[in-house]
Design a protein around this motif. Structure first.
Motif: not given
Length: 488
Positions: A62-82
């Motif tokens: 929504v805000l369009g800001l980058p985040t650490e891949p590891r953090t995003l991976d944790g926020a999407l536990p099923r989909l994951g970063m890949p």
């Protein structure tokens, strides 16, 4: 379009509470209002350094800001970063590649909650948007969905679907929907959004205007066409989502012209548009467009801007800010309008129907605040027109709509009112001045007595000629029935 990955994304978004209400609670109404104005600092301050899944998803999508891949991976536990990378949501560094946000609406079927992906806006990009930008849900989108009639139909058309939001709305009341666009990227995103929200009744076709549906007819057509009037000169960006590539308001005129051959009997078409004012009234020109269709038509002009205001609005919409580039574009727009003698531009919405009887022709300017429930109200106006064309008004028993109130104004100490108004609470929230005779007739419309009997009684009460009173009152009653103040 990996459906397995899309399903995992949907599950993660749902589990995180990535909803309109969830975001409102996350950063509060003031921050939400600031975002609507294009300012993200209050929302970012509300998030602070939170790594909760909802906060991470809000920060990235929504805000369009980058985040650490590891953090995003944790926020999407099923989909994951890949999986997020595979779907094109982010790059390998955690920088967003798409805008993704929740959307919610209430219609006659209840609440609908969706997630809508679109291209990153100016705020996230940090510069003007590209010409192939696919817009998300904007003001025009919500205006069109707000006037949408949602009566059940077999087949509906979303002409110029963009991110697919109107197609999703149509799928709520149409068994099948065809969505078209001239942009393959728009169709790809619209198809993604349909899949993300579990809607499989939409077919997507590439092509301009009605070309992809030649020979087909529909029970409902909606269109938020690329109606913006843009100079057709070198150096002026032409955005696919808003600029139709024709001079002036010719694209809207063309869409209106072709509607009739694609509406089945009883079918409705609804669209937004701009029209130019020069020596002739823009509304008069739109009225001619409607006349040539042979369809029932109701045009509502909501706003008229000077060419200066219009140019400023749409140059800013593309992400260009004041400076030399802005001034160059501004001059190009004013030169274009001047070449055709255009002084103002109107905006509004148009509703058409292939009706059963005498044609409805209503072309009006109405710039006052609205009362909501417009889709249902618009349908009721067309129904009232049919009833008026086939019924004996004087023999009818009418009732006052439950949202109508009467307002009276008095000079201090006076016994009689100086002004009387009927006010409508829903629909177009109209306010109509009324005289003593009309107030008396309307006040007696409780469904018990025929209108003719009421008129005769009021004439006797006021000691006026009955024929003269009917000649005065019946056209006014006709308008009140048509616009929903009185019901049959």
């Amino acid at each position: 379009m990996d459906r397995a990955l899309i399903d995992l994304l949907a599950a993660d978004l749902a589990e995180a509470g990535f909803t309109v209400d969830g975001l409102a609670e996350l950063w509060g109404q003031d921050a939400a209002d600031a975002l609507h104005r294009g300012q993200r600092v209050p929302a970012l301050r509300a998030l602070a350094d939170s790594t909760a899944p909802l906060a991470v998803l809000a920060r990235v999508f929504v805000l369009g800001l980058p985040t650490e891949p590891r953090t995003l991976d944790g926020a999407l536990p099923r989909l994951g970063m890949p999986g997020a990378i595979a779907l094109g949501l982010v790059d390998e560094h955690g920088a967003p590649q798409l805008d993704l946000r929740p959307y919610s609406v209430v219609d006659s079927q209840g609440v609908a909650s969706w997630w809508i992906a679109s291209d990153l806006g100016e705020l996230a990009l940090g510069h003007a948007i590209p010409e192939n930008h696919v817009l998300g849900v904007g003001g025009a989108s919500t205006t069109l969905s707000g006037i949408m009639i949602d009566a059940p139909v077999e087949l509906a058309l979303d002409l110029g679907t963009g991110c697919g939001i109107q197609a999703l709305h149509l799928a709520r009341h149409a068994r099948r929907v065809i969505a078209t666009d001239i942009s393959q990227r728009a169709l790809d995103l619209a198809r993604f959004n349909a899949a993300l929200n579990g809607v499989d009744s939409i077919e997507f076709r590439l092509g301009s205007l009605f070309e992809p549906v030649a020979g087909e007819r529909f029970g409902h057509i909606v269109s938020n066409p690329p109606f913006v009037i843009t100079p057709r000169v070198e150096g002026v960006p032409s955005y696919e989502y808003r600029d139709g590539g024709m001079v002036g308001d010719a694209l809207v005129a063309k869409v209106v012209e072709d509607l009739a051959e694609h509406l089945e009997p009883g079918g409705f078409a609804q669209l937004l548009g701009n029209w130019e004012y020069s020596e002739r009234s823009g509304l008069d020109r739109v009225g001619e467009w409607a006349e040539h269709t042979g369809l029932d038509a109701w045009v509502v002009e909501r706003e008229v801007q000077s060419v200066e205001e219009y140019a400023e609005t749409w140059i800013r919409d593309g992400g260009t800010r004041p400076g030399p580039a802005f001034d160059r574009l501004y001059s190009a727009w004013l030169d274009d309008f001047s070449s055709r003698g255009v002084e103002r531009v109107g905006f509004g919405y148009l509703s058409f129907r292939r009706g059963p009887g005498p044609l409805l022709r209503r072309v009006e300017h109405y710039g006052h605040p609205l009362g909501g429930s417009l889709g249902q109200h618009i349908r009721q106006v067309f129904d009232a027109h049919d009833w008026l064309g086939s019924s004996d008004l004087e023999g009818a028993t009418l009732t006052l709509a439950p949202d109508v109130t009467e307002e009276r104004h008095y000079w201090p100490g006076a016994d009689d009112p100086t002004v009387m108004l009927l006010r409508q609470g829903s629909g177009f929230a109209r306010s109509i001045p009324i005289g003593t005779a009309l107030a008396a007739v309307v006040g007696a419309c409780d469904g018990d007595l025929p209108l003719g009997v009421i008129c005769a009684a009021v004439a006797q009460l006021l000691d006026v000629d009955g024929e003269d009173l009917r000649a005065e009152i019946l056209p006014e009653i006709h308008e009140l029935v048509l616009t929903g103040f009185l019901r049959t």
